[in-house]
Design an enzyme around this catalytic site. Structure first.
Site, mmCIF file in Angstrom:
data_model
loop_
_atom_site.group_PDB
_atom_site.id
_atom_site.type_symbol
_atom_site.label_atom_id
_atom_site.label_comp_id
_atom_site.label_asym_id
_atom_site.label_seq_id
_atom_site.Cartn_x
_atom_site.Cartn_y
_atom_site.Cartn_z
ATOM 1 N N LYS A 289 1.766 7.371 -7.966
ATOM 2 C CA LYS A 289 3.019 6.647 -7.735
ATOM 3 C C LYS A 289 4.165 7.407 -8.390
ATOM 4 C CE LYS A 289 1.218 1.876 -7.885
ATOM 5 N NZ LYS A 289 1.571 1.403 -6.542
ATOM 6 N N ARG B 149 -7.753 -3.380 -2.755
ATOM 7 C CA ARG B 149 -8.635 -3.877 -1.691
ATOM 8 C C ARG B 149 -10.044 -3.318 -1.848
ATOM 9 N NH1 ARG B 149 -4.627 -1.457 2.726
ATOM 10 N NH2 ARG B 149 -3.208 -1.802 0.985
HETATM 11 N N1 BES Z 1 -0.632 -2.473 -7.088
HETATM 12 C C1 BES Z 1 -0.017 -2.030 -5.894
HETATM 13 C C2 BES Z 1 0.856 -3.082 -5.212
HETATM 14 C C3 BES Z 1 2.038 -3.602 -5.993
HETATM 15 C C4 BES Z 1 3.301 -3.145 -5.702
HETATM 16 C C5 BES Z 1 1.885 -4.595 -6.933
HETATM 17 C C6 BES Z 1 4.392 -3.653 -6.364
HETATM 18 C C7 BES Z 1 2.979 -5.104 -7.613
HETATM 19 C C8 BES Z 1 4.228 -4.647 -7.325
HETATM 20 C C9 BES Z 1 -1.095 -1.597 -4.881
HETATM 21 O O1 BES Z 1 -2.270 -1.138 -5.413
HETATM 22 C C10 BES Z 1 -0.503 -0.501 -4.057
HETATM 23 O O2 BES Z 1 -0.164 0.499 -4.621
HETATM 24 N N2 BES Z 1 -0.393 -0.715 -2.747
HETATM 25 C C11 BES Z 1 0.154 0.246 -1.879
HETATM 26 C C12 BES Z 1 -0.692 0.290 -0.638
HETATM 27 C C13 BES Z 1 -0.380 1.444 0.272
HETATM 28 C C14 BES Z 1 -0.782 2.749 -0.375
HETATM 29 C C15 BES Z 1 -1.125 1.255 1.568
HETATM 30 C C16 BES Z 1 1.574 -0.173 -1.545
HETATM 31 O O3 BES Z 1 1.844 -1.369 -1.403
HETATM 32 O O4 BES Z 1 2.437 0.705 -1.475
HETATM 33 ZN ZN ZN Z 2 -2.232 0.949 -5.905
#
Ligand code: BES
Ligand code: ZN
Ligand code: ZN
Length: 513
Positions: A286, A360
């Site tokens: 990230k 997931r």
């Molecule tokens: N933990 C994150 C989602 C999240 C985002 C939680 C903001 C709290 C606040 C999750 O694991 C994630 O990174 N999801 C990705 C999925 C994508 C790579 C398909 C996302 O939402 O960008």
């Molecule tokens: Zn994530």
């Protein structure tokens, strides 16, 4: 903070430096007519006069502070309840929350509270108090006490501490109000427990330490089972293990069992929480500004822990299983890579297209474990799963995905009652439109959609593939509501505890004997 309940007959019996009176618009009008006589000194009647002087109308959340030496009190604080017909429990809670903040920021150490009363000519208090509303207000007041101060020191710590020391709630029914208060205190304690878990940084709460914290629930009668990596391997949880494999922290699956209704022949309820104690994204790293809140990525697990602890503390007559899937998602030479294919406990293979879609993957095995081992009546998972749900709904609602209309209604209704709102989102059947987005060219399923579209839905579709066709499953995407950037309903910013009260209410209304 010391809380007491008193039953004073006459307003003159009240000895306090700060008297707080909650008034509906209707009661304000009555008072303004001049009902108050015995409380007056030298022709000055404090309540009536302050109503007039401050043009206090009793509007919802209106506050006036009268700092004079009128009557017996140094300060008189008037707080509006709005119109009586519009007032409900949730509104009363919000008023209590605001009252705490107000008194605290004005550094008032002590106060007595009166809730929607009238006075007889001789100063006798006429209680026209709805117990549910009064105790709701007190609950909101109590919920506002939360702070997460433990890492401040010195002057900064002092400044952050709550200033209120002693509150007396005046009522004509001490027993009932106290009972409601004590029940609500248990709810509060566990919402705070949940918030603490979320707010703790990832160097303090990691899979092993979170499991240890859960172990302490044994003192309330919860059975706590802790599965470590060798156990997860035996179970074939290749999906969950892949997420934690880059980390020096060992992955843990915690199973909490509360059997409050041991004679029941019905299957237990199952609650499963995403517990990524830190989500850096893994090799699909990230950017820093999206990583700085990612200690919150175990909020689903924190809610499940808070819920089971609450059920045990209030000895709920229900059988419930709580499952926390705890991992840390960080990059290293051992991390899962994009394109890797892993085998889940269900037997289905997963192609990893993005290591940041890790929630997931851990839930896939935890959900499958729950359905195959416990054959539960209902299965509910909670997860800070997608950024997409924040884009869709903001922090007003959490996203609800379910294959069951009854469960959908039960959840939405429970949420509205406690001010933790849900919005139902679409979900396709397996093979349907949204489901096809996660078909993989190399494995049974891929962990992201083919495009960025409908990100929260494709994440839910992925989970559905691991429910073993359970007919009563719901997924709550709490990515926006679990960790707030600004103060919300009965909550300070950051860890909110969203979900604990909602699920407790769901159980109370539908699944408790
Ligand atoms: N933990 C994150 C989602 C999240 C985002 C939680 C903001 C709290 C606040 C999750 O694991 C994630 O990174 N999801 C990705 C999925 C994508 C790579 C398909 C996302 O939402 O960008
Ligand atoms: Zn994530
Ligand atoms: Zn995550």
């Amino acid at each position: 903070m010391k809380i007491s309940f008193e039953s004073f007959k006459n307003i003159k019996d009240i000895k306090t430096s700060n008297l707080v009176i909650f008034f509906s618009e209707e009661k304000v009008k009555e008072f303004a007519k001049g009902i108050e006589t015995s409380n007056c000194k030298n022709g000055e009647c404090p309540i009536k006069q302050s109503i007039k002087e401050f043009d206090f109308k009793g509007k919802y959340l209106e506050i006036s502070l009268v700092g004079s030496k009128l009557g017996n009190f140094n300060k008189l604080i008037l707080i509006g309840l709005g119109k009586e017909k519009d007032l409900d429990k949730t509104k009363a809670e919000a008023i209590g929350f605001k009252a705490f903040k107000y008194l605290n920021s004005n550094k008032l150490k002590e106060a007595n509270f009166l809730f929607n009363i009238m006075l007889e000519k001789n100063g006798d208090i006429k209680f026209d108090t709805d117990l549910e509303l009064y105790s709701g207000m007190i609950f909101g007041f109590s919920m506002a006490q939360y702070n997460f101060n433990k890492y401040f020191t010195g002057e900064k710590l002092k400044a952050k501490e709550n200033k209120i020391e002693e509150i007396t709630f005046i009522t004509n029914d001490i027993k009932q109000l106290k009972t409601a208060y004590n029940e609500n205190e248990i709810i509060k304690e566990n919402v705070f427990f949940c918030r603490d878990l979320i707010n703790e940084p990832a160097n303090i709460i990691y899979p092993a330490s979170c499991a240890e914290t859960c172990k302490e629930m044994e003192k309330f009668g919860v059975e706590v089972e802790i599965l470590k990596e060798k156990d997860l391997k035996k179970l074939g949880m290749g999906s969950m293990l892949a997420v934690g494999q880059g980390s020096d922290q060992e992955s843990h699956l915690v199973v909490l069992k509360w059997y409050g209704n041991p004679k029941s022949k019905e299957a237990p309820l199952a609650f499963i929480g995403k517990g990524v104690t830190f989500d850096s994204g893994g090799l699909s790293l990230k950017p820093s500004n999206a990583m700085d809140t990612m200690k919150c990525d175990m909020s689903g697990s924190a809610v499940v822990a808070g819920l089971i602890r609450l059920l045990a503390m209030r000895k709920a007559k229900v059988n419930a299983i709580g499952i926390l899937s705890l991992v840390e998602n960080v990059p290293s030479g051992k991390s899962m890579k994009v394109g890797d294919i892993v085998k889940s406990m269900s037997g289905q293979t997963i192609e990893i297209m993005n290591t940041d879609a890790e929630g997931r993957m851990i839930l896939a095995d935890a959900i499958y474990y729950a359905v195959s081992k416990f054959n539960p009546q209902i299965v509910i998972d909670l997860a800070t799963l997608t950024g997409a749900i924040c884009v869709a709904l903001g922090d007003k609602y959490a996203g609800l995905f379910t294959n069951n209309d009854d469960l959908s209604n039960e959840l939405i209704n429970a949420g509205s009652k406690v001010g933790e709102e849900l919005w139902r989102m679409p979900l396709s059947e397996i093979g349907g439109f949204y489901d096809r987005q996660i078909d993989s060219d190399f494995a049974d399923v891929r962990n992201t959609g083919r495009t960025k579209d409908a990100g929260a839905i494709t994440a839910a579709q992925f989970l559905q593939r691991f429910t073993n066709n359970h007919s009563k499953w719901a997924h709550l995407d709490i990515a926006a509501t679990a960790y707030l950037e600004q103060e919300g309903f009965l909550t300070q910013k950051y860890g909110s505890g969203y979900g604990v009260r909602l699920l407790n209410q769901l159980i109370k209304d539908n699944y408790e004997k």
